[in-house]
Design an enzyme around this catalytic site. Structure first.
Site, PDB file in Angstrom:
ATOM      1  N   SER A  92      56.375  41.305  51.188  1.00  0.00           N
ATOM      2  CA  SER A  92      56.018  41.956  49.926  1.00  0.00           C
ATOM      3  C   SER A  92      55.176  43.211  50.146  1.00  0.00           C
ATOM      4  CB  SER A  92      55.274  40.973  49.019  1.00  0.00           C
ATOM      5  OG  SER A  92      54.107  40.472  49.665  1.00  0.00           O
TER       6      SER A  92
ATOM      7  N   LYS B 285      37.860  36.746  54.327  1.00  0.00           N
ATOM      8  CA  LYS B 285      38.018  36.559  52.874  1.00  0.00           C
ATOM      9  C   LYS B 285      39.176  35.624  52.549  1.00  0.00           C
ATOM     10  CE  LYS B 285      41.785  39.319  52.174  1.00  0.00           C
ATOM     11  NZ  LYS B 285      42.985  39.120  51.329  1.00  0.00           N
TER      12      LYS B 285
ATOM     13  N   THR C 241      40.659  38.287  46.075  1.00  0.00           N
ATOM     14  CA  THR C 241      41.391  37.154  46.639  1.00  0.00           C
ATOM     15  C   THR C 241      40.846  35.819  46.144  1.00  0.00           C
ATOM     16  OG1 THR C 241      41.579  38.540  48.607  1.00  0.00           O
ATOM     17  CG2 THR C 241      42.369  36.311  48.803  1.00  0.00           C
TER      18      THR C 241
END
Length: 330
Positions: A11, A188, A245
């Site tokens: 993606s 993260k 995120t």
């Protein structure tokens, strides 16, 4: 215009290739699967990784990595971290002094505990630049406002790359700390798994805020120990990426955590996901790295315990809250 090769047609790779093609650059994207390359070339779409997004007519794809790089000046690595070595080892000795390498992968290699740019430098004997920041591929593909940072050693090259990637909807800053950018981008993802667990267990907004804040401390502690600049972690590739995120179900890592918190097994989750959730492998790498460098990373430890040791997510949350009391800053 300069010839750009994007290595990886997931993606994010497809989105960046599309963005650069729209700017008029001569871009080719390498796909591991021929069917993806064919879909990009003949249907102008990537239905597997970027459905319902029309790709530019001038974007081309190939499943031959040597064809992808043979005329490229700029090579953009979008390969999942654990596979960078196997993909790029074939390119050793095939690049020249004019090639500029940009890495957008996020993670830590399990066997060597190296970041993506470290792996690329070892294999290609070239410094890599790092593009990082809070950026879901689908939103960039839809031309929604996004800001990221390009980091690297030489300012002249950073400014060049800043101009190449920047668009009216994709704002690019520049900075001189690629290591810090990569550490922020790796850790993260693990904190995001914890954030997904937090939401699945319905622990509340107070808990989520504490988790993100203490997660940032883990990033800073590891980063400083490895030689990164502390200010980097207050920027887009640090706090910005962490916040994004940890707060959206568009995040694969958050989704993994959420489903773990709901009682699904990692095997079930992995089989049903198309993209790679880097935080799963990175939690293993970070546990080894934290031991090696003697850096305390309690959230990372509990995520590792849930994923690799079968610990109950609720018990992991309980244990985090009942650790030995200590100062906030240490």
């Amino acid at each position: 215009m300069s010839y750009i090769a994007v290595i990886g047609a997931g993606s994010w790779g497809t989105t960046l290739a599309s963005l650069l093609s729209k700017k008029g650059f001569d871009v080719i994207v390498w796909a591991r699967k021929k069917e993806i390359a064919d879909a990009i070339n003949f249907k102008k779409e990537n239905p597997l990784y970027l459905p319902n997004i029309k790709l530019p007519d001038n974007l081309i794809a190939t499943d031959d990595i040597f064809e992808a790089i043979k005329k490229a000046r700029f090579i953009i690595n979008v390969v999942p971290t654990q596979h960078i070595r196997s993909v790029f080892i074939s390119l050793r000795g095939k690049l020249n002094d004019e090639n500029i390498i940009v890495s957008v992968s996020k993670g830590i290699e399990k066997e060597t505990l190296k970041t993506p740019s470290m792996i690329l430098e070892e294999i290609l004997n070239k410094k890599a630049y790092v593009l990082s920041g809070p950026s879901f591929a689908i939103e960039v593909a839809q031309e929604k406002p996004t800001a990221v940072t390009i980091s690297g050693a030489e300012k002249t090259q950073r400014l060049l790359l800043q101009e190449i990637f920047n668009t009216p909807y994709f704002r690019v800053y520049e900075h001189d700390d690629p290591l810090g950018a990569e550490i922020g981008g790796a850790v993260k993802n693990v904190i995001a798994i914890a954030a997904g667990i937090c939401d699945a267990l319905e622990l509340g907004n107070n808990a989520k805020a504490a988790l993100i804040t203490r997660g940032l401390h883990e990033i800073i502690r590891l980063g400083k120990k490895m030689g990164a600049k502390e200010i980097t972690f207050s920027g887009l590739s640090g706090l910005g990426d962490l916040f994004l995120t940890c707060t959206s179900k568009l995040s694969r890592n958050f989704t993994v955590g959420y489903r773990l918190g709901r009682g699904e097994s990692l095997e079930e989750i992995s089989k049903s996901m198309r993209g790679v959730a880097e935080g799963v492998e990175t939690s293993f790498s970070l546990m080894q790295l934290s031991k090696k460098l003697d850096v305390e990373m309690p959230i990372t430890y509990e995520v590792y315990q849930v994923i690799y040791e079968g610990k109950s997510p609720r018990q992991a949350a309980w244990d985090l809250m009942n650790r030995t009391l200590k100062p906030e800053f240490y």
